[in-house]
Design an enzyme around this catalytic site. Structure first.
Site, PDB file in Angstrom:
ATOM      1  N   GLY A 133       2.501 -21.946  -1.303  1.00 48.16           N
ATOM      2  CA  GLY A 133       1.833 -20.693  -0.975  1.00 48.16           C
ATOM      3  C   GLY A 133       1.454 -20.550   0.478  1.00 48.16           C
ATOM      4  N   SER A 134       2.043 -21.344   1.364  1.00 46.91           N
ATOM      5  CA  SER A 134       1.701 -21.267   2.792  1.00 46.91           C
ATOM      6  C   SER A 134       2.622 -20.327   3.556  1.00 46.91           C
ATOM      7  CB  SER A 134       1.730 -22.666   3.421  1.00 46.91           C
ATOM      8  OG  SER A 134       3.016 -23.253   3.269  1.00 46.91           O
ATOM      9  N   THR A 170       8.842 -19.164   2.867  1.00 47.83           N
ATOM     10  CA  THR A 170       9.968 -18.234   2.694  1.00 47.83           C
ATOM     11  C   THR A 170       9.826 -17.024   3.611  1.00 47.83           C
ATOM     12  OG1 THR A 170      10.274 -18.964   0.400  1.00 47.83           O
ATOM     13  CG2 THR A 170      11.246 -16.842   1.015  1.00 47.83           C
ATOM     14  N   LYS A 212       4.737  47.555  -2.633  1.00 46.45           N
ATOM     15  CA  LYS A 212       5.527  47.709  -1.413  1.00 46.45           C
ATOM     16  C   LYS A 212       6.417  48.940  -1.558  1.00 46.45           C
ATOM     17  CE  LYS A 212       5.413  45.077   1.445  1.00 46.45           C
ATOM     18  NZ  LYS A 212       4.450  44.918   2.563  1.00 46.45           N
TER      19      LYS A 212
END
Length: 899
Positions: A600-601, A604, A214
C-alpha cells in the site's frame, strides 16, 4: 469538434509562452469607431468577444490587435467594445479580468482566467464558465426571457433532479395525462380544440404565463415563424408549458390570421416542425425524450368564407432543458477557437466537486472547484497525508530574505559539471532580492513534454516584484532553443492555471542562455515574449509567491486517481514526498534501481508514472517500454492505461524478438520465479547490454508479500542490489486495517518465513501508516464453507444496497483451486438471493471479483473478503494474512475456515 464550430478569422499564435489570439486589424478610438459602418463594427466586436470568452475559459492569455487607424499616440479602445466585454464580465469586476495596453502599432487586451464566485447552497453565484448567452429561455409573466447565466446552475440542477425523480415514478403516461389535465384547465385549451375562428373575434383571455400572442409578418411567413418560435418553445418547455398563437394581436386579442393567398400551409407546417425538432436539448433522462408539442392550423373565417389561418402550438413542459439555439461560449482547443457544443456547455456549467459519499471518510479535499478556473479538476488526498501547503513548504519554501536555488543537490551537481554555469545564473538572479530559483534537468519532462537534447538545465525563477521567469541553459547555441523554452513556459503557465488552479494574473517570461567559458560571459538567444505585460502580472509579496508555488505542487505531484474510472469523473490525487523523491530521480544516473515498497505504499502508481517520464526523457514509443508483472489481472489493468506494452513474466520469457524494447519496468518482482529461465538476466541484458544505448531497468518489490516458498526467485541478493530505494509510508488502508497490518508485520519480523531474506525485514521497522481513515477489520471463524459463503453473500448485498458497486468488492481465496470450486455457486447464490428479495439494484454478481490472493497481487479494492484455511506453518500463514489485508482499502473481512 466540427469545422463549422471553429472561427477561422481568429489566429492562435504559437510563438509566445502564453495563449495569444490575433484578431487582425481593429479600428480603435471612440471617434474612429463611430465612423464605421454597422456591419464592420459588429464584425470587430464579435471577433473580440469570442477571443475574450475563449481565453477566459481556457486559462487566460492575450488578445492582440493591429490598430487599423495607425495611431502613434495613445488611444482608447472604444465604448462599444468596452460595452461588449461587459456582456461577459460584470462591470464591477471588469478590471479584475481585463487590462489593456498599447505597444507600438499593436493594442493588447490582457485576459485573466475566469474563476467563479464561491458556491452557496444553491450553487455558484457566478457560473463555472463564461458565455455570451445561455440560449436558455424561461417564461416570466407574459415574456419569454433569456435566462441569466447566474441562475443557470440552479435551473440545470433542478431539471436533472426532477428528471431522475420522474424516471423513478412508475408511470410516464400518468404524468403526461396530468399535464394534459392542467392544460385543459387553461381557457386557451378551448380555442385549441376548435377547428376555426372568426376574423376579428376577440379571444376571451389575455396573454399570460401560459399564453403568447404573435402576429404574422407580411413577408416570407414560414421563415418568420421559424425564426420567432425558438425562444418561445424554449421558454414554455423550460417552465410550465403553454400556447403560442400566431395570428392574434397581442394588445387587442383580436384574431387577424394570415390571408390564405399569402401562405403555403404545408410549407408553414413543415418549417415550424423542423425548427422545433432542431432545437438543442440535453437529456438528463434515460428515455431521451423529444420536445413534446402539438401544432394546429386553425381556419379563419370572414363572412362565412375562408379568409386565412391561425397557427397554434401547444408546448408541454420538458423534463430536460430546451435551448433556443446552441449557447454562445468559446474555448481554445489546440490552434483553434471553437464554440462549445450544447452538451459540453451543460457539462461545464454543472461541473462541481464529485459526490464522494462512499469515499468521503477516506479522502480530504486539496483543491475544490469553488472559485476555480473552468478547466480545473478536483484534487483529493488520502486522509492523514501532507496537504499542498505542507508539501510546498517542504519543496519550495520561500526564504525570509535573499534568493535560494533549489534543490541544492542538483545545483551542486550542475555547477560541478558545467564551467561558467554558476556565474551565468548568478548574473541573472542578481537583481532580485527575494525568491526561489527552481532547477530541473528538464522542466519539459516534469510537465510531461519531451526532453530536448543539448539542454543543461531549466530554471524557474519565482521572485518578488517580477513575473515568473523560465530560463533554459543550453550547452551551445541552438536555433530551436527558444522554441523549446517557449513551449515549456507555455505548458507551465497553462498547467499552473488549469491544473494547479492559480487564480491570480499570470504570465511566464522566457530567456535562453548558454555558458561561454572562453569569454567568461553569457550568450543570449533572446526573450520569447515580445509582449510587455502590465505590472499587475508581477508577484508582489510572499502570499502571491506561495499561492503560485502551491499550484506548482499540484502540477508536479498530481496524478489521475484510480477512483476516476469508478466514478466516471476525473479527479486527481497527490503523491507523497517519498513517492515524489523517487519519481524525481535522474534516470540517466539511475538506469537500474530496486524499489522496496511496503504493502500500500504506491509502488504501482510510481511504476506507471515513471514509464511516462521514460517516454519523455528518451523520446521513445509505448511499445519500446515493457512492463512485466506476474499476474494477468495486474497486466490487464496496466494495459488499459496505454502507456507501455504490458506482459506477464511467462510471456516475457517466451519473447524472442526484443529488439524494439529499450526500457523495462518489473512490478511485484518478489513473486517471480525461475521456472521459465532467468528473467532478471534477460531483462538486464536487454536494457543494459547495449553500449551505445543503455536503457532503464527499475524493479519494484516487497519481500514481505512473497507468495511462493521458492527462495531463489531470480532476484539478485539484497547486498548486490547496489541502487536501492524504499517506500515505507503506507497510504492505502483505513486505520483498523493498518493496525492489523502492523501487528502482522511484527509477527513476520519475529518469525520470518523461510522464503524471505532476513536482511529484507529491516524495512519493516521503517513502516509508517497514515492515520485518520475510518474503516472495518473483522476476523471471523467458520467450521464449514457453506456458512462462510452465506455470510459473504449477505455482506455483499448489504454493501451493494448501500451504494457500493460490484467493482468495489473482491473475494480472495488462498488457493486457485478454491476459486474454481466456489465461483459458480457464489454467482448462482447471489442471483437467486437478489430475485427472492425482488431487489432492483442492478447487481451483477459476475462483476464481484473472485480470485486468489496471489493473482490479485498489486491490486486493491474498497472491500475485501479473505477466505483462508488455518493450516500450515505459522510464518507462512502470517505472510498470507499480510498479502490479503494489504489489498483492502476500507473494509476487510478475514474469514478463517478450520479444516
Amino acid at each position: 469538434m466540427n469545422m463549422e464550430n471553429r472561427n477561422s478569422s481568429l489566429v492562435v499564435k504559437l510563438s509566445y509562452p502564453d495563449l495569444v489570439i490575433d484578431v487582425g486589424q481593429i479600428t480603435l478610438g471612440e471617434g474612429n469607431r463611430n465612423k464605421l459602418q454597422k456591419t464592420q463594427r459588429e464584425q470587430e466586436k464579435n471577433k473580440i468577444i469570442q477571443a475574450a470568452c475563449a481565453l477566459l475559459n481556457s486559462g487566460g492569455g492575450v488578445i492582440q490587435m493591429a490598430m487599423a487607424n495607425n495611431h502613434q499616440h495613445p488611444v482608447e479602445m472604444g465604448q462599444d467594445l468596452e460595452e461588449h466585454l461587459r456582456k461577459l464580465i460584470p462591470s464591477s469586476v471588469l478590471q479584475a479580468f481585463f487590462e489593456t495596453k498599447q505597444q507600438g502599432m499593436y493594442f493588447y487586451i490582457f485576459v485573466k482566467s475566469w474563476s467563479s464566485d464561491p458556491v452557496s447552497e444553491d450553487g455558484p453565484t457566478n457560473p463555472r464558465i463564461c458565455s455570451l448567452s445561455s440560449s436558455l429561455c424561461h417564461r416570466s409573466g407574459t415574456s419569454a426571457i433569456l435566462m441569466d447565466l447566474r441562475d443557470v446552475f440552479k435551473f440545470l440542477k433542478t431539471k436533472k433532479s426532477n428528471a431522475k425523480t420522474l424516471e423513478e415514478e412508475p408511470s410516464c403516461k400518468g404524468r403526461k395525462a396530468e399535464h394534459r389535465q392542467l392544460h385543459n384547465l387553461n381557457p386557451a385549451s378551448l380555442i385549441f380544440q376548435k377547428d376555426q375562428l372568426e376574423y376579428g373575434e376577440i379571444l376571451p383571455f389575455p396573454e399570460s404565463q401560459h399564453v403568447e400572442f404573435k402576429q404574422f409578418s407580411t413577408k416570407r411567413i414560414p421563415e418568420y415563424v421559424k425564426n420567432i418560435i425558438p425562444k418561445y418553445i424554449s421558454a414554455f418547455a423550460n417552465t410550465e408549458g403553454g400556447y403560442i398563437f400566431i395570428g392574434v394581436d397581442d394588445k387587442t386579442k383580436e384574431v387577424l390570421g394570415c390571408a390564405k393567398e399569402n401562405v403555403d400551409i404545408d410549407l408553414l407546417k413543415k418549417k415550424t416542425e423542423d425548427a422545433i425538432h432542431k432545437l438543442p436539448r440535453v437529456h438528463f433522462c434515460q428515455s431521451q425524450c423529444q420536445i413534446d408539442f402539438t401544432l394546429k392550423i386553425l381556419d379563419v373565417v370572414a363572412n362565412g368564407e375562408l379568409y386565412g389561418y391561425v397557427c397554434v402550438i401547444r408546448v408541454e413542459p420538458s423534463c430536460c432543458p430546451v435551448f433556443s439555439e446552441v449557447p454562445e461560449s468559446w474555448m481554445v482547443k489546440g490552434e483553434n477557437i471553437c464554440s462549445l457544443t450544447t452538451e459540453e456547455w451543460v457539462g461545464m456549467m454543472m461541473d462541481t466537486d464529485p459526490d464522494l459519499q462512499s469515499f468521503s471518510k477516506d479522502f480530504e479535499s486539496q483543491l475544490s472547484l469553488c472559485s476555480r478556473p473552468p478547466l480545473t479538476r478536483p484534487v483529493y488526498s488520502k486522509k492523514g497525508l501532507e496537504h499542498k501547503e505542507t508539501l510546498q513548504q517542504h519543496l519550495f519554501s520561500v526564504p525570509l530574505e535573499g534568493l535560494h536555488c533549489t534543490p541544492e543537490s542538483l545545483w551542486k551537481e550542475l555547477t560541478s559539471e558545467h564551467e561558467g554555469l554558476e556565474e551565468l545564473i548568478h548574473k541573472q538572479i542578481h537583481p532580485f532580492s527575494r525568491g526561489l530559483l527552481i532547477l530541473s534537468r528538464s522542466w519539459a519532462v516534469d510537465l510531461n513534454l519531451q526532453e530536448k537534447q543539448g539542454v543543461i538545465c531549466d530554471a524557474l525563477l519565482v521572485a518578488q516584484n517580477s513575473p515568473p521567469m523560465l530560463y533554459t541553459i543550453l550547452e551551445k547555441q541552438d536555433a530551436d532553443g527558444q522554441l523549446y523554452c517557449t513551449r515549456t513556459a507555455f505548458t507551465l503557465k497553462q498547467k499552473l492555471v488549469n491544473t494547479g488552479s492559480y487564480t491570480g494574473k499570470l504570465c511566464v517570461m522566457t530567456r535562453v542562455l548558454h555558458p561561454s567559458p572562453e569569454s567568461n560571459t553569457e550568450s543570449f538567444e533572446g526573450s520569447g515574449s515580445l509582449i510587455d505585460y502590465p505590472e499587475s502580472y508581477y508577484l508582489v509579496d510572499i502570499q502571491q509567491m506561495e499561492a503560485l508555488l502551491q499550484s506548482l505542487v499540484i502540477v508536479l505531484l498530481s496524478f489521475r486517481s484510480f477512483l476516476s474510472d469508478q466514478l466516471g469523473y476525473e479527479i486527481l490525487n497527490l503523491l507523497t514526498m517519498q513517492q515524489y523523491e523517487i519519481l524525481s530521480k535522474n534516470l540517466r544516473k539511475n538506469r537500474e534501481l530496486f524499489i522496496h515498497g511496503l504493502p500500500g505504499s504506491g509502488k504501482t502508481i510510481i511504476a506507471m508514472m515513471i514509464m511516462n517520464k521514460i517516454k519523455n526523457n528518451f523520446g521513445c514509443e509505448e511499445n519500446e517500454i515493457l512492463y512485466v508483472c506476474e499476474n494477468q489481472l495486474l497486466k490487464d489493468f496496466i494495459s488499459k492505461k496505454n502507456i507501455c506494452h504490458a506482459v506477464t513474466r511467462k510471456t516475457f520469457m517466451r519473447m524472442l524478438d526484443v529488439k524494439k524494447i529499450q526500457h523495462i519496468i518489473i512490478d511485484e518482482a518478489q513473486n517471480f520465479c525461475r521456472d521459465d529461465g532467468n528473467w532478471y538476466e534477460k531483462a538486464r541484458f536487454i536494457t543494459q547490454g547495449r553500449k551505445d544505448c543503455r536503457g532503464i531497468l527499475w524493479i519494484f518489490l516487497d519481500y514481505s508479500q512473497t507468495c511462493h516458498m521458492v527462495r531463489d526467485n531470480g532476484l539478485p541478493s539484497i547486498s548486490a542490489q547496489n541502487s536501492r530505494e524504499e517506500l515505507t509510508k503506507v497510504v492505502r488502508n483505513a486505520d483498523p486495517i493498518a493496525y492489523y497490518l502492523e501487528t502482522t508485520v511484527k509477527c513476520i519480523y519475529a518469525m520470518p518465513p523461510p522464503n524471505i531474506p532476513p536482511e529484507s525485514l529491516d524495512v519493516l521497522h521503517e513502516a509508517k501508516c497514515v492515520q485518520g481513515v475510518p474503516g472495518n477489520c473483522k476476523i471471523k471463524l467458520y467450521s464449514n464453507m457453506s456458512e462462510l459463503m452465506t455470510y459473504v453473500i449477505e455482506k455483499c448485498l448489504f454493501f451493494l444496497r448501500g451504494g457500493y458497486s460490484p467493482e468495489d468488492i473482491a473475494v480472495l481465496f488462498s488457493k486457485t483451486k478454491e476459486v474454481e470450486k466456489y465461483k459458480c455457486p457464489f454467482q448462482k447464490a447471489m442471483k437467486k438471493r437478489r430475485m427472492s428479495q425482488n431487489n432492483d439494484t442492478s447487481i451483477s454478481a459476475s462483476h464481484i471479483l473472485l480470485d486468489s490472493v496471489r493473482r490479485f497481487s498489486g491490486l486493491e479494492r474498497n472491500i475485501v473478503f479473505g477466505v483462508i484455511r488455518r493450516q500450515g506453518l505459522l510464518p507462512k500463514f502470517n505472510s498470507l494474512r499480510l498479502r490479503l489485508a494489504s489489498r483492502a482499502r476500507t473494509h476487510l473481512y478475514i474469514l478463517m475456515l478450520h479444516c
